[in-house]
Design a protein around this motif. Structure first.
Motif, PDB file in Angstrom:
ATOM      1  N   ALA A  71     -11.028 -42.561 -37.174  1.00  0.00           N
ATOM      2  CA  ALA A  71     -10.714 -40.919 -37.158  1.00  0.00           C
ATOM      3  C   ALA A  71     -11.732 -39.752 -36.497  1.00  0.00           C
ATOM      4  O   ALA A  71     -11.345 -39.329 -36.492  1.00  0.00           O
ATOM      5  CB  ALA A  71     -11.111 -40.984 -38.925  1.00  0.00           C
ATOM      6  N   GLU A  72     -13.093 -40.032 -36.128  1.00  0.00           N
ATOM      7  CA  GLU A  72     -13.603 -39.884 -34.991  1.00  0.00           C
ATOM      8  C   GLU A  72     -12.975 -38.937 -33.887  1.00  0.00           C
ATOM      9  O   GLU A  72     -12.545 -37.882 -33.719  1.00  0.00           O
ATOM     10  CB  GLU A  72     -14.966 -39.932 -34.877  1.00  0.00           C
ATOM     11  N   GLU A  73     -12.389 -40.343 -33.075  1.00  0.00           N
ATOM     12  CA  GLU A  73     -11.732 -39.834 -31.927  1.00  0.00           C
ATOM     13  C   GLU A  73     -10.093 -38.923 -32.612  1.00  0.00           C
ATOM     14  O   GLU A  73      -9.495 -38.104 -32.134  1.00  0.00           O
ATOM     15  CB  GLU A  73     -11.219 -40.786 -31.529  1.00  0.00           C
ATOM     16  N   SER A  74      -9.996 -39.585 -33.516  1.00  0.00           N
ATOM     17  CA  SER A  74      -8.202 -38.254 -33.640  1.00  0.00           C
ATOM     18  C   SER A  74      -8.784 -37.124 -34.107  1.00  0.00           C
ATOM     19  O   SER A  74      -7.885 -35.852 -33.797  1.00  0.00           O
ATOM     20  CB  SER A  74      -8.035 -39.166 -35.215  1.00  0.00           C
ATOM     21  N   ALA A  75     -10.074 -36.687 -35.009  1.00  0.00           N
ATOM     22  CA  ALA A  75      -9.818 -35.530 -35.598  1.00  0.00           C
ATOM     23  C   ALA A  75     -10.652 -34.935 -34.230  1.00  0.00           C
ATOM     24  O   ALA A  75     -10.705 -33.437 -33.226  1.00  0.00           O
ATOM     25  CB  ALA A  75     -11.407 -35.672 -36.037  1.00  0.00           C
ATOM     26  N   ALA A  76     -11.727 -35.287 -32.960  1.00  0.00           N
ATOM     27  CA  ALA A  76     -12.149 -35.002 -32.092  1.00  0.00           C
ATOM     28  C   ALA A  76     -10.391 -34.778 -31.191  1.00  0.00           C
ATOM     29  O   ALA A  76     -10.686 -33.358 -30.429  1.00  0.00           O
ATOM     30  CB  ALA A  76     -12.174 -35.611 -31.020  1.00  0.00           C
ATOM     31  N   GLN A  77      -9.632 -34.921 -31.268  1.00  0.00           N
ATOM     32  CA  GLN A  77      -8.522 -34.818 -30.446  1.00  0.00           C
ATOM     33  C   GLN A  77      -7.898 -33.533 -30.724  1.00  0.00           C
ATOM     34  O   GLN A  77      -6.909 -32.468 -30.783  1.00  0.00           O
ATOM     35  CB  GLN A  77      -7.554 -35.874 -30.203  1.00  0.00           C
ATOM     36  N   SER A  78      -6.870 -33.856 -32.558  1.00  0.00           N
ATOM     37  CA  SER A  78      -7.003 -32.760 -32.775  1.00  0.00           C
ATOM     38  C   SER A  78      -7.875 -31.442 -32.944  1.00  0.00           C
ATOM     39  O   SER A  78      -6.163 -30.317 -32.674  1.00  0.00           O
ATOM     40  CB  SER A  78      -6.709 -33.004 -34.017  1.00  0.00           C
ATOM     41  N   ALA A  79      -9.132 -31.409 -32.697  1.00  0.00           N
ATOM     42  CA  ALA A  79      -9.190 -30.171 -32.421  1.00  0.00           C
ATOM     43  C   ALA A  79      -9.371 -29.312 -31.208  1.00  0.00           C
ATOM     44  O   ALA A  79      -9.646 -28.952 -30.904  1.00  0.00           O
ATOM     45  CB  ALA A  79     -11.125 -30.806 -33.034  1.00  0.00           C
ATOM     46  N   GLU A  80      -9.529 -30.616 -30.296  1.00  0.00           N
ATOM     47  CA  GLU A  80      -9.354 -30.252 -29.130  1.00  0.00           C
ATOM     48  C   GLU A  80      -7.993 -29.460 -28.706  1.00  0.00           C
ATOM     49  O   GLU A  80      -8.089 -28.711 -28.061  1.00  0.00           O
ATOM     50  CB  GLU A  80      -9.289 -30.974 -28.004  1.00  0.00           C
ATOM     51  N   TYR A  81      -6.867 -29.949 -29.621  1.00  0.00           N
ATOM     52  CA  TYR A  81      -5.502 -29.556 -28.996  1.00  0.00           C
ATOM     53  C   TYR A  81      -5.607 -28.165 -30.124  1.00  0.00           C
ATOM     54  O   TYR A  81      -5.125 -27.322 -29.507  1.00  0.00           O
ATOM     55  CB  TYR A  81      -4.563 -30.481 -30.178  1.00  0.00           C
ATOM     56  N   LEU A  82      -5.965 -27.805 -30.869  1.00  0.00           N
ATOM     57  CA  LEU A  82      -6.173 -26.701 -31.717  1.00  0.00           C
ATOM     58  C   LEU A  82      -7.189 -25.244 -30.900  1.00  0.00           C
ATOM     59  O   LEU A  82      -6.372 -24.542 -30.863  1.00  0.00           O
ATOM     60  CB  LEU A  82      -6.674 -26.951 -33.258  1.00  0.00           C
ATOM     61  N   ALA A  83      -7.724 -25.974 -31.064  1.00  0.00           N
ATOM     62  CA  ALA A  83      -8.800 -24.621 -29.817  1.00  0.00           C
ATOM     63  C   ALA A  83      -8.022 -24.323 -28.563  1.00  0.00           C
ATOM     64  O   ALA A  83      -8.032 -23.829 -27.692  1.00  0.00           O
ATOM     65  CB  ALA A  83     -10.324 -25.438 -28.920  1.00  0.00           C
TER      66      ALA A  83
ATOM     67  N   THR B 295      -6.438 -16.042 -37.701  1.00  0.00           N
ATOM     68  CA  THR B 295      -6.532 -16.289 -38.887  1.00  0.00           C
ATOM     69  C   THR B 295      -5.001 -16.377 -39.757  1.00  0.00           C
ATOM     70  O   THR B 295      -4.794 -17.612 -39.924  1.00  0.00           O
ATOM     71  CB  THR B 295      -6.770 -15.454 -40.305  1.00  0.00           C
ATOM     72  N   LYS B 296      -4.450 -15.607 -39.436  1.00  0.00           N
ATOM     73  CA  LYS B 296      -3.129 -15.797 -39.994  1.00  0.00           C
ATOM     74  C   LYS B 296      -1.617 -16.652 -39.705  1.00  0.00           C
ATOM     75  O   LYS B 296      -1.453 -17.687 -39.874  1.00  0.00           O
ATOM     76  CB  LYS B 296      -2.223 -14.231 -40.461  1.00  0.00           C
ATOM     77  N   LEU B 297      -1.719 -16.839 -38.087  1.00  0.00           N
ATOM     78  CA  LEU B 297      -1.023 -17.314 -37.370  1.00  0.00           C
ATOM     79  C   LEU B 297      -1.596 -19.017 -37.686  1.00  0.00           C
ATOM     80  O   LEU B 297      -0.528 -19.982 -37.572  1.00  0.00           O
ATOM     81  CB  LEU B 297      -1.345 -17.466 -35.836  1.00  0.00           C
ATOM     82  N   PHE B 298      -2.588 -19.490 -37.585  1.00  0.00           N
ATOM     83  CA  PHE B 298      -3.121 -20.911 -37.333  1.00  0.00           C
ATOM     84  C   PHE B 298      -3.625 -21.073 -39.002  1.00  0.00           C
ATOM     85  O   PHE B 298      -4.114 -22.550 -38.981  1.00  0.00           O
ATOM     86  CB  PHE B 298      -4.145 -20.730 -35.884  1.00  0.00           C
ATOM     87  N   SER B 299      -3.388 -20.753 -39.962  1.00  0.00           N
ATOM     88  CA  SER B 299      -4.196 -20.415 -41.564  1.00  0.00           C
ATOM     89  C   SER B 299      -4.984 -21.518 -42.034  1.00  0.00           C
ATOM     90  O   SER B 299      -5.902 -21.942 -41.984  1.00  0.00           O
ATOM     91  CB  SER B 299      -2.815 -21.676 -41.721  1.00  0.00           C
ATOM     92  N   CYS B 300      -6.290 -20.905 -40.283  1.00  0.00           N
ATOM     93  CA  CYS B 300      -7.783 -21.245 -40.802  1.00  0.00           C
ATOM     94  C   CYS B 300      -8.470 -20.002 -40.455  1.00  0.00           C
ATOM     95  O   CYS B 300      -8.513 -19.176 -39.765  1.00  0.00           O
ATOM     96  CB  CYS B 300      -8.103 -21.657 -40.033  1.00  0.00           C
ATOM     97  N   THR B 301      -9.964 -19.846 -40.685  1.00  0.00           N
ATOM     98  CA  THR B 301     -10.746 -18.916 -40.666  1.00  0.00           C
ATOM     99  C   THR B 301     -10.959 -19.205 -39.211  1.00  0.00           C
ATOM    100  O   THR B 301     -11.849 -19.569 -38.623  1.00  0.00           O
ATOM    101  CB  THR B 301     -12.084 -18.837 -41.265  1.00  0.00           C
ATOM    102  N   VAL B 302     -10.887 -17.981 -38.546  1.00  0.00           N
ATOM    103  CA  VAL B 302     -10.969 -17.348 -37.219  1.00  0.00           C
ATOM    104  C   VAL B 302     -11.796 -16.330 -36.499  1.00  0.00           C
ATOM    105  O   VAL B 302     -10.990 -14.654 -37.556  1.00  0.00           O
ATOM    106  CB  VAL B 302      -9.626 -17.029 -35.999  1.00  0.00           C
TER     107      VAL B 302
END
Length: 151
Positions: A71-83, A139-146
């Motif tokens: 789960a940690e690797e998956s979250a890290a990969q998702s965070a990297e892709y979002l960044a 924030t509007k494009l990615f639906s999270c606080t930026v």
């Protein structure tokens, strides 16, 4: 290939002897003939089973590789892709160099799935854009606080 042909011919000869030895009756002769034809057909199609087995083994390997990701690797990969996606979007909208943009993604803890708590974006000091407007757009494009800062 020679072994394959030999097994088909041997099965056909064996089934022919069985059919010849079967009693002449309404149901028995037809049943023995049908069973023999079915056996020869299965033997003739047996090379296909090896190909299916190899194909299925390849699928099993692919699924096992994906399921072994923690789960940690998956979250890290998702965070990297979002960044990367946020940096790419900023680069396209404001004409910035991708290498000059720094993005930090902070995932929420203990949610069971990847969820973003906050994203911080750092731009080079020579950047002349409205950081509040950029933060609102992202924030509007990615639906999270930026938050966007010039550092």
């Amino acid at each position: 290939m020679a072994n394959y042909l030999f097994s088909v011919v041997a099965a056909a000869v064996f089934v022919a002897f069985i059919c010849a030895a079967a009693p002449e009756g309404k149901g028995v002769g037809k049943f023995v003939g049908f069973t023999g034809a079915l056996i020869i057909g299965l033997i003739a199609l047996s090379p296909l089973a090896g190909g299916v087995d190899e194909w299925m083994e390849g699928l099993d390997t692919d699924w096992e590789g994906e399921s072994q990701m923690s789960a940690e690797e998956s979250a890290a990969q998702s965070a990297e892709y979002l960044a990367y996606s946020i940096a790419q979007t900023l680069s396209e909208i404001y004409g910035l160099e991708l290498e000059d943009i720094s993005v930090l993604v902070y995932p929420k803890e203990n949610t069971g799935a990847f969820a973003v708590e906050e994203v911080q974006v750092f731009l080079p000091t020579e950047t002349k854009i409205d950081t509040a407007g950029a933060a609102d757009t992202l924030t509007k494009l990615f639906s999270c606080t930026v938050s966007v800062e010039i550092a």
